[in-house]
Scaffold this motif. Structure first.
Motif, PDB file in Angstrom:
ATOM      1  N   ALA A 119      23.239  34.339  -5.912  1.00  0.00           N
ATOM      2  CA  ALA A 119      23.665  32.968  -6.192  1.00  0.00           C
ATOM      3  C   ALA A 119      23.725  32.134  -4.918  1.00  0.00           C
ATOM      4  O   ALA A 119      23.334  30.966  -4.913  1.00  0.00           O
ATOM      5  CB  ALA A 119      25.024  32.972  -6.876  1.00  0.00           C
ATOM      6  N   THR A 121      19.985  31.498  -3.787  1.00  0.00           N
ATOM      7  CA  THR A 121      19.239  30.573  -4.645  1.00  0.00           C
ATOM      8  C   THR A 121      20.002  29.285  -4.926  1.00  0.00           C
ATOM      9  O   THR A 121      19.463  28.386  -5.576  1.00  0.00           O
ATOM     10  CB  THR A 121      18.915  31.239  -5.999  1.00  0.00           C
ATOM     11  OG1 THR A 121      20.138  31.583  -6.660  1.00  0.00           O
ATOM     12  CG2 THR A 121      18.054  32.467  -5.810  1.00  0.00           C
ATOM     13  N   SER A 146      22.476  28.786  -6.946  1.00  0.00           N
ATOM     14  CA  SER A 146      22.586  28.682  -8.393  1.00  0.00           C
ATOM     15  C   SER A 146      24.050  28.798  -8.819  1.00  0.00           C
ATOM     16  O   SER A 146      24.696  29.826  -8.583  1.00  0.00           O
ATOM     17  CB  SER A 146      21.771  29.794  -9.061  1.00  0.00           C
ATOM     18  OG  SER A 146      22.051  29.851 -10.438  1.00  0.00           O
ATOM     19  N   ALA A 173      25.057  28.886 -11.918  1.00  0.00           N
ATOM     20  CA  ALA A 173      25.118  29.819 -13.047  1.00  0.00           C
ATOM     21  C   ALA A 173      25.242  31.261 -12.553  1.00  0.00           C
ATOM     22  O   ALA A 173      26.048  32.046 -13.082  1.00  0.00           O
ATOM     23  CB  ALA A 173      23.881  29.665 -13.926  1.00  0.00           C
ATOM     24  N   LEU A 174      24.464  31.627 -11.538  1.00  0.00           N
ATOM     25  CA  LEU A 174      24.571  32.981 -10.980  1.00  0.00           C
ATOM     26  C   LEU A 174      25.911  33.194 -10.294  1.00  0.00           C
ATOM     27  O   LEU A 174      26.457  34.305 -10.311  1.00  0.00           O
ATOM     28  CB  LEU A 174      23.428  33.238  -9.995  1.00  0.00           C
ATOM     29  CG  LEU A 174      22.080  33.630 -10.576  1.00  0.00           C
ATOM     30  CD1 LEU A 174      21.062  33.856  -9.451  1.00  0.00           C
ATOM     31  CD2 LEU A 174      22.195  34.879 -11.417  1.00  0.00           C
TER      32      LEU A 174
END
Length: 128
Positions: free
Chosen positions: A32, A35, A37, A39-40
């Protein structure tokens, strides 16, 4: 016997399972960050919380261990802890589950009669 002496490292089903799930959660959190992210990030955090809960539940089910070293015959990975139902003295996880680790309190002899006299106001003991 190891180089550092004979001691109990706490290799238990609860410990290994919690560590494996926690490692997976850490890998997801690392992904996460790399990237960027969100969501991660949330998924990784949820997996880490799942690891803690899984380890705690397994500990309460007897697949963990009390604090301190165990006897040599009880140090195996698949050895279940029979004292987990009462709780381990000084164990935060057991206290959070409402298990004190203290032996059950036994009433003193004659306590029932004394309580009956106080409650009933009379001096005669209650028949059992």
């Amino acid at each position: 016997m190891s180089v550092h002496g004979d001691h109990d490292l706490g290799h238990t089903v609860a410990g290994w399972t919690g560590t494996a799930i926690g490692t997976l959660g850490s890998v997801v959190l690392g992904a996460a960050v790399v990237t960027a992210s969100a969501a991660l990030l949330w998924l990784g955090a949820a997996i880490v919380v799942l690891a803690a809960l899984t380890c705690w539940i397994l500990h309460l089910a007897g697949w963990g261990k009390a604090t301190g070293p165990r006897p040599a015959g009880r140090q195996g990975l698949r050895t279940r802890d029979a004292g987990a139902r009462r709780g381990h003295p000084g164990c935060l996880g057991c206290r959070l589950a409402g298990r004190s680790g203290a032996p059950a309190a036994q009433p003193r002899p004659g306590a029932r009669a004394a309580l009956a006299r106080v409650a009933g106001g009379g001096a005669e003991p209650v028949a059992r």
